[in-house]
Design a protein around this motif. Structure first.
Motif, PDB file in Angstrom:
ATOM      1  N   ILE A  98      56.476  61.439  38.497  1.00 25.28           N
ATOM      2  CA  ILE A  98      55.642  62.627  38.617  1.00 25.28           C
ATOM      3  C   ILE A  98      54.635  62.610  37.468  1.00 25.28           C
ATOM      4  CG2 ILE A  98      55.607  65.140  38.617  1.00 25.28           C
ATOM      5  CD1 ILE A  98      56.910  63.851  41.056  1.00 25.28           C
ATOM      6  N   LEU A 124      52.257  69.858  35.106  1.00 20.81           N
ATOM      7  CA  LEU A 124      52.227  69.063  36.320  1.00 20.81           C
ATOM      8  C   LEU A 124      50.804  68.965  36.846  1.00 20.81           C
ATOM      9  CD1 LEU A 124      55.287  70.501  38.276  1.00 20.81           C
ATOM     10  CD2 LEU A 124      55.109  68.210  37.323  1.00 20.81           C
ATOM     11  N   ALA A 138      53.407  62.191  43.930  1.00 25.07           N
ATOM     12  CA  ALA A 138      54.536  61.436  43.389  1.00 25.07           C
ATOM     13  C   ALA A 138      54.231  59.961  43.595  1.00 25.07           C
ATOM     14  CB  ALA A 138      55.839  61.814  44.090  1.00 25.07           C
ATOM     15  N   ALA A 162      61.982  65.723  42.740  1.00 22.21           N
ATOM     16  CA  ALA A 162      60.543  65.975  42.796  1.00 22.21           C
ATOM     17  C   ALA A 162      60.217  66.956  43.919  1.00 22.21           C
ATOM     18  CB  ALA A 162      59.782  64.667  43.005  1.00 22.21           C
TER      19      ALA A 162
END
Length: 301
Positions: A98, A124, A138, A162
């Protein structure tokens, strides 16, 4: 079936750190990275950190390469011998990366009048799908992540974790290897299934919906039948132009409503609207189907 090329959104990352925070398991792992002590202040020195019982060190010997099972499933899909559910099944045991990026949380003016970083967080990275929904990228290998976003830091997690992060973060899609030779999109039902670590059946193959479709057709005198098939957005296109029968962002399910000969267009439209409303009100159907397209047809006279 016309493929939907999702390469457009594969190159448009945006940092959503202003509105969101890292999930706790990733934040904790990053906070401990490089530190001389654990979260309780106990030193790492002299301790055995290996073993299957330590979830933070599942990837000690990771080489950063793509999971062989996932690569095989994608190759089969490209060859026409695989399926979307086989790719999903391979992800169930795969490790992915990630991307996270540094985000300035607080700054201050230094003694020479320049802005200096006082605190920085890791956030993120998300991307926006063609329909405007948020997606979590991903990557199956470090190299693919770095080629897509050189400044992003790879965090190794199991794909199921994830997916759980995507769900908790409000992302309805998970995009595997955006910008790579083959990009595979997990639509919302597949993301939820992966997060729950359960099998997923694409809605266009799920026969459990047939009774509902038959019931709706029987309730409309003008309708001969309703058939299901893969939607236009199920297929995807590889970077070299190959069409893969899966991995697209949607529409996922195509429903063809066939009317009796002589049905007026206005009546057919009203009937289609009632059918669509009934499908949306059915909880099991709404959870299992990401997006649908309705096609209206007339039976031969």
């Amino acid at each position: 079936m016309a493929p939907h090329d999702h390469a457009d959104h594969a190159h448009a990352p945006h940092d959503s750190s202003a509105a969101r925070h890292l999930p706790g398991h990733i934040a904790a792992a990053l906070a401990r990275a490089g530190s001389g002590t654990d979260s309780a202040g106990q030193p790492w020195e002299g301790r055995d950190l290996g073993g299957e019982g330590n979830p933070l060190h599942n990837f000690d010997d990771d080489n950063g390469l793509a999971d062989p099972g996932y690569e095989a499933a994608i190759a089969d899909l490209a060859a026409g011998t695989g399926s979307e559910e086989a790719v999903h099944r391979a992800l169930g045991t795969a490790r992915v990366f990630i991307p996270v990026v540094a985000s300035l949380a607080e700054d201050q003016i230094g003694e020479h009048g320049f802005v200096e970083d006082k605190e920085a967080d890791m956030a993120l990275v998300t991307i926006t799908a063609p329909d405007g929904r948020t997606a979590l990228p991903a990557f199956t290998s470090v190299a693919r992540l770095q080629a897509w976003h050189p400044e992003a830091r790879p965090v190794a997690v199991y794909a199921a974790r994830a997916a759980l992060s995507a769900v908790s973060d409000g992302a309805q899609l998970m995009v595997v290897d955006p910008g790579a030779e083959v990009t595979f999109v997990l639509r919302r039902p597949a993301v939820w299934a992966l997060a729950q670590q359960r099998e997923w059946i694409p809605s266009y193959k799920d026969e459990s919906h047939l009774p509902l479709l038959r019931s709706l057709a029987a309730g409309e005198p003008a309708v001969v039948g309703i058939t299901a098939a893969p939607g236009r957005g199920v297929a995807s296109r590889a970077a070299d132009g190959r069409v893969l029968p899966g991995g697209g962002p949607g529409p996922e399910l195509r429903l063809e409503v066939t009317f009796r000969p002589g049905t007026a267009a206005a009546d057919a439209q009203a009937c289609a609207a009632r059918i669509q409303a009934a499908l949306g009100a059915d909880r099991a159907f709404a959870e299992a189907v990401d997006s649908i397209e309705l096609a209206l047809a007339s039976a031969p006279a």
